[in-house]
Enzyme design. Sequence first.
Site, PDB file in Angstrom:
ATOM      1  N   PHE A   1     -16.716  14.635   6.900  1.00 23.82           N
ATOM      2  CA  PHE A   1     -15.274  14.497   6.670  1.00 23.82           C
ATOM      3  C   PHE A   1     -14.896  13.052   6.299  1.00 23.82           C
ATOM      4  O   PHE A   1     -14.527  12.762   5.153  1.00 23.82           O
ATOM      5  CB  PHE A   1     -14.548  14.984   7.936  1.00 23.82           C
ATOM      6  CG  PHE A   1     -13.106  14.631   8.032  1.00 23.82           C
ATOM      7  CD1 PHE A   1     -12.237  14.826   6.957  1.00 23.82           C
ATOM      8  CD2 PHE A   1     -12.579  14.115   9.220  1.00 23.82           C
ATOM      9  CE1 PHE A   1     -10.883  14.502   7.065  1.00 23.82           C
ATOM     10  CE2 PHE A   1     -11.238  13.797   9.335  1.00 23.82           C
ATOM     11  CZ  PHE A   1     -10.392  13.978   8.257  1.00 23.82           C
ATOM     12  N   ILE A   2     -15.007  12.122   7.227  1.00 24.08           N
ATOM     13  CA  ILE A   2     -14.568  10.751   6.950  1.00 24.08           C
ATOM     14  C   ILE A   2     -15.502  10.086   5.932  1.00 24.08           C
ATOM     15  O   ILE A   2     -15.064   9.405   5.005  1.00 24.08           O
ATOM     16  CB  ILE A   2     -14.495   9.921   8.253  1.00 24.08           C
ATOM     17  CG1 ILE A   2     -13.547  10.582   9.257  1.00 24.08           C
ATOM     18  CG2 ILE A   2     -14.037   8.493   7.956  1.00 24.08           C
ATOM     19  CD1 ILE A   2     -13.573   9.971  10.650  1.00 24.08           C
TER      20      ILE A   2
ATOM     21  N   ASP B   1     -12.124   5.983  19.422  1.00 22.68           N
ATOM     22  CA  ASP B   1     -11.358   5.498  20.589  1.00 22.68           C
ATOM     23  C   ASP B   1     -11.745   6.247  21.864  1.00 22.68           C
ATOM     24  O   ASP B   1     -11.381   5.838  22.966  1.00 22.68           O
ATOM     25  CB  ASP B   1      -9.843   5.605  20.335  1.00 22.68           C
ATOM     26  CG  ASP B   1      -9.345   7.027  20.099  1.00 22.68           C
ATOM     27  OD1 ASP B   1     -10.174   7.959  20.011  1.00 22.68           O
ATOM     28  OD2 ASP B   1      -8.111   7.211  20.000  1.00 22.68           O
ATOM     29  N   GLU B   2     -12.471   7.370  21.714  1.00 25.28           N
ATOM     30  CA  GLU B   2     -12.772   8.196  22.899  1.00 25.28           C
ATOM     31  C   GLU B   2     -13.695   7.490  23.890  1.00 25.28           C
ATOM     32  O   GLU B   2     -13.783   7.884  25.051  1.00 25.28           O
ATOM     33  CB  GLU B   2     -13.353   9.551  22.467  1.00 25.28           C
ATOM     34  CG  GLU B   2     -12.434  10.231  21.469  1.00 25.28           C
ATOM     35  CD  GLU B   2     -12.680  11.717  21.255  1.00 25.28           C
ATOM     36  OE1 GLU B   2     -13.290  12.359  22.115  1.00 25.28           O
ATOM     37  OE2 GLU B   2     -12.244  12.224  20.208  1.00 25.28           O
TER      38      GLU B   2
ATOM     39  N   LYS C   1     -21.339   8.194  21.923  1.00 22.19           N
ATOM     40  CA  LYS C   1     -20.793   7.161  21.034  1.00 22.19           C
ATOM     41  C   LYS C   1     -20.723   5.813  21.767  1.00 22.19           C
ATOM     42  O   LYS C   1     -20.997   4.761  21.182  1.00 22.19           O
ATOM     43  CB  LYS C   1     -19.405   7.567  20.525  1.00 22.19           C
ATOM     44  CG  LYS C   1     -19.387   8.715  19.531  1.00 22.19           C
ATOM     45  CD  LYS C   1     -20.123   8.459  18.226  1.00 22.19           C
ATOM     46  CE  LYS C   1     -19.441   7.466  17.328  1.00 22.19           C
ATOM     47  NZ  LYS C   1     -20.093   7.400  15.979  1.00 22.19           N
TER      48      LYS C   1
END
Length: 350
Positions: free
Chosen positions: A13-14, A133-134, A161
């Site tokens: 996606f990104i 940010d998670e 992550k």
Amino acid sequence: MSKTIVITGGAGFIGSHVVRLFVTKYPSYQIVNLDALTYAGNLENIRDIEKSPNYNFEKQNILDVEGLDALFAKYNPDGVIHLAAESHVDRSIVSPLDFVYTNVIGTVNLLNAAKKAWQGSFQDRRFYHVSTDEVYGALGQTGFFTESTRYDPHSPYSASKAASDHFVRAYHDTYSLPIVLSNCSNNYGPYHFPEKLIPLFINNIIQKKPLPVYGDGLYTRDWLFVKDHALAIDLVFHQGKPGETYNIGGFNEWKNIELVKLLCKLMDEKLGNSPGTSEKLITYVKDRPGHDRRYAIDATKISSELGWKPSVTFEQGLGLTIDWYLENTEWLKHVTSGEYQQYYTKQYQS
Ligand code: NAD
Ligand code: TYD
């Protein structure tokens, strides 16, 4: 100036937006899209630029150390922008090890490949790790994540992550690898795989299927249009200071249920439905375990140091996104065939 840049996860996606931006904005660069083409990777996402003379595709898994070394030897890249990852929280709850392999071990493999290929000659090199940010965990009703917020991940996805972020910083501190890192809030936009909230609900509204809202629906996320994230990545890659982290966010917090109601309203308008039609599909379902209550980013640093800010409002971005999904029904049909059906049944009908 000419550069060769390896972008990992460029069929996702990104990554597809980042590849498109770099291929079109920098014709003097060679862009190498390194992607294993997992269920989330789809070459249809970059069909429009695949014939560009500065675009190269390499089907490559970041778990394959020899393959990575060979690829670095072939291209001698000046920079790496690393987006390849397992990215869906719900899948991480079912299969955490897949996330350890790709997100942690895969990232370390890539760091090793860059370190080996560059052999201590780091002048004008850059290893850019794209994160989330998670990693910061959950906020209460107030406050924002800054670059110095302590890491406190709760899902296997965010834990993997967080681990990868720590390795990237460790390679800077230990080996002087010229790294830069960014942690971004929830993205939305074209080519988003319909397992995440916004594209899943757009697809379900088109199909007149229930909209499964987890728990009480009062969870809050900060949403950013994917093209604005790609523009931020361009700035951080070229102008970010080595060793630094930049938080990227949309200044755009929404409680899930409010966002879903806005989406329903916009979809009814676009589809010519009478008001309230899509809202009737909202169904509250069992909550996600370890569900973080609120994320919100303080993006002051990237804004004041690099001059970045989002270019579209949420209503504009959401409108563009819905239009794209309504115009790209073939894409949607392709990505929701096969494995997707099994995933959907397991996730929502068990
Ligand atoms: P995505 O799941 O859409 O795409 C991931 C891509 O990585 C796919 O093309 C896939 O084929 C590839 N990939 C997966 N495992 C691989 C492996 N072992 N080797 C090589 N390629 C592999 O993900 P996305 O939403 O585009 O996210 C991209 C990055 O941005 C991730 O690192 C994610 O953590 C981060 N991020 C995402 C968001 C978001 O809202 N989606 C927000 C902040 C940060
Ligand atoms: P998601 O798009 O999976 O992103 P993330 O978990 O990385 O933030 O989910 C966004 C929010 O929407 C999150 O609070 C979980 C919620 N959600 C639902 O309520 N129902 C769903 O079917 C999905 C996929 C997510």
